[in-house]
Design a protein around this motif. Structure first.
Motif, PDB file in Angstrom:
ATOM      1  N   THR A   1       2.379   1.613  -3.482  1.00 12.21           N
ATOM      2  CA  THR A   1       1.348   2.054  -4.421  1.00 12.21           C
ATOM      3  C   THR A   1       1.093   3.548  -4.242  1.00 12.21           C
ATOM      4  O   THR A   1       1.010   4.298  -5.228  1.00 12.21           O
ATOM      5  CB  THR A   1       0.045   1.248  -4.215  1.00 12.21           C
ATOM      6  OG1 THR A   1       0.346  -0.143  -4.400  1.00 12.21           O
ATOM      7  CG2 THR A   1      -1.036   1.664  -5.197  1.00 12.21           C
ATOM      8  N   ALA A   2       1.007   4.002  -2.991  1.00 11.80           N
ATOM      9  CA  ALA A   2       0.779   5.422  -2.698  1.00 11.80           C
ATOM     10  C   ALA A   2       1.931   6.290  -3.202  1.00 11.80           C
ATOM     11  O   ALA A   2       1.719   7.447  -3.581  1.00 11.80           O
ATOM     12  CB  ALA A   2       0.581   5.623  -1.198  1.00 11.80           C
ATOM     13  N   LYS A   3       3.132   5.735  -3.240  1.00  8.35           N
ATOM     14  CA  LYS A   3       4.300   6.470  -3.731  1.00  8.35           C
ATOM     15  C   LYS A   3       4.401   6.434  -5.257  1.00  8.35           C
ATOM     16  O   LYS A   3       5.327   6.999  -5.827  1.00  8.35           O
ATOM     17  CB  LYS A   3       5.589   5.895  -3.123  1.00  8.35           C
ATOM     18  CG  LYS A   3       5.714   6.143  -1.638  1.00  8.35           C
ATOM     19  CD  LYS A   3       6.994   5.536  -1.086  1.00  8.35           C
ATOM     20  CE  LYS A   3       7.075   5.786   0.404  1.00  8.35           C
ATOM     21  NZ  LYS A   3       8.352   5.378   0.977  1.00  8.35           N
TER      22      LYS A   3
ATOM     23  N   GLU B   1       1.658  -0.812  -9.251  1.00  6.36           N
ATOM     24  CA  GLU B   1       0.254  -0.861  -9.664  1.00  6.36           C
ATOM     25  C   GLU B   1      -0.314  -2.211  -9.291  1.00  6.36           C
ATOM     26  O   GLU B   1       0.377  -3.222  -9.393  1.00  6.36           O
ATOM     27  CB  GLU B   1       0.130  -0.690 -11.181  1.00  6.36           C
ATOM     28  CG  GLU B   1       0.493   0.665 -11.694  1.00  6.36           C
ATOM     29  CD  GLU B   1       0.359   0.756 -13.210  1.00  6.36           C
ATOM     30  OE1 GLU B   1       0.304  -0.295 -13.892  1.00  6.36           O
ATOM     31  OE2 GLU B   1       0.332   1.879 -13.704  1.00  6.36           O
TER      32      GLU B   1
ATOM     33  N   ALA C   1       0.837  -1.201   0.000  1.00  7.52           N
ATOM     34  CA  ALA C   1       0.000   0.000   0.000  1.00  7.52           C
ATOM     35  C   ALA C   1       0.875   1.255   0.000  1.00  7.52           C
ATOM     36  O   ALA C   1       0.572   2.228  -0.705  1.00  7.52           O
ATOM     37  CB  ALA C   1      -0.938  -0.005   1.207  1.00  7.52           C
ATOM     38  N   LYS C   2       1.960   1.225   0.746  1.00 15.21           N
ATOM     39  CA  LYS C   2       2.891   2.367   0.774  1.00 15.21           C
ATOM     40  C   LYS C   2       3.534   2.565  -0.590  1.00 15.21           C
ATOM     41  O   LYS C   2       3.668   3.694  -1.070  1.00 15.21           O
ATOM     42  CB  LYS C   2       3.979   2.140   1.828  1.00 15.21           C
ATOM     43  CG  LYS C   2       3.494   2.171   3.250  1.00 15.21           C
ATOM     44  CD  LYS C   2       4.629   1.852   4.202  1.00 15.21           C
ATOM     45  CE  LYS C   2       4.129   1.665   5.616  1.00 15.21           C
ATOM     46  NZ  LYS C   2       5.204   1.260   6.530  1.00 15.21           N
TER      47      LYS C   2
END
Length: 159
Positions: free
Chosen positions: A86-88, A92, A83-84
């Motif tokens: 992906t947020a950065k 994908e 999740a980290k």
């Protein structure tokens, strides 16, 4: 020490000293791995994060569960790490039936390539320094022992 058994008197350390050396090595490696560093792209990533990216880059479309198993992490811990990433904008996620397939973004690929170059540079530096204290044969033996110890420990992990 037992002659002909698990231990013999030719070891230069006692069992207690060996245990202390292993513990200290694990603690230093744990602290090193937890630190965030720039591998050459301006992104600050932990060892776990950048190696998760490398695993995805090596097998595009890998699932969260397969990645967690490969890196000896729980599915929950891996999901948080992903999740980290992906947020950065480094990773994908794409639905693939009941699973989620993982892919690097172009920026994630750049980070992975920079990290690979960083690792090779740092390993060359370390080997250069170690070769002033140990023979190539001793270093090769160290890596064989490290590989065997890793497999031994992997076998002791809970599934």
């Amino acid at each position: 020490y037992e002659k002909g058994g698990i231990m013999n008197s030719s070891y230069p350390f006692t069992l207690s000293e060996m245990a202390r050396i292993e513990y200290e090595s694990a603690m230093v490696e744990e602290r090193y791995s937890a630190g965030r560093r720039d591998y050459g792209t301006g992104d600050l990533l932990t060892h776990a994060e950048v190696h998760a990216l490398a695993e995805v880059g090596g097998e595009p479309g890998i699932t969260v569960l397969a990645l967690a198993a490969r890196t000896c992490r729980t599915k929950g811990a891996m999901s948080q790490l992903l999740a980290k990433l992906t947020a950065k904008g480094l990773l994908e996620r794409k639905a693939c039936g009941k699973n989620v397939a993982l892919f690097l973004t172009p920026h994630g690929l750049a980070v992975t390539q920079a990290h690979s170059e960083y690792d090779l540079r740092e390993l060359k530096k370390a080997l250069h320094l170690l070769e002033t204290q140990f023979s190539v044969q001793e270093l090769a033996s160290f890596y064989r022992v490290l590989q065997a110890k890793t497999e031994l420990m992997r076998g002791q992990l809970s599934p």
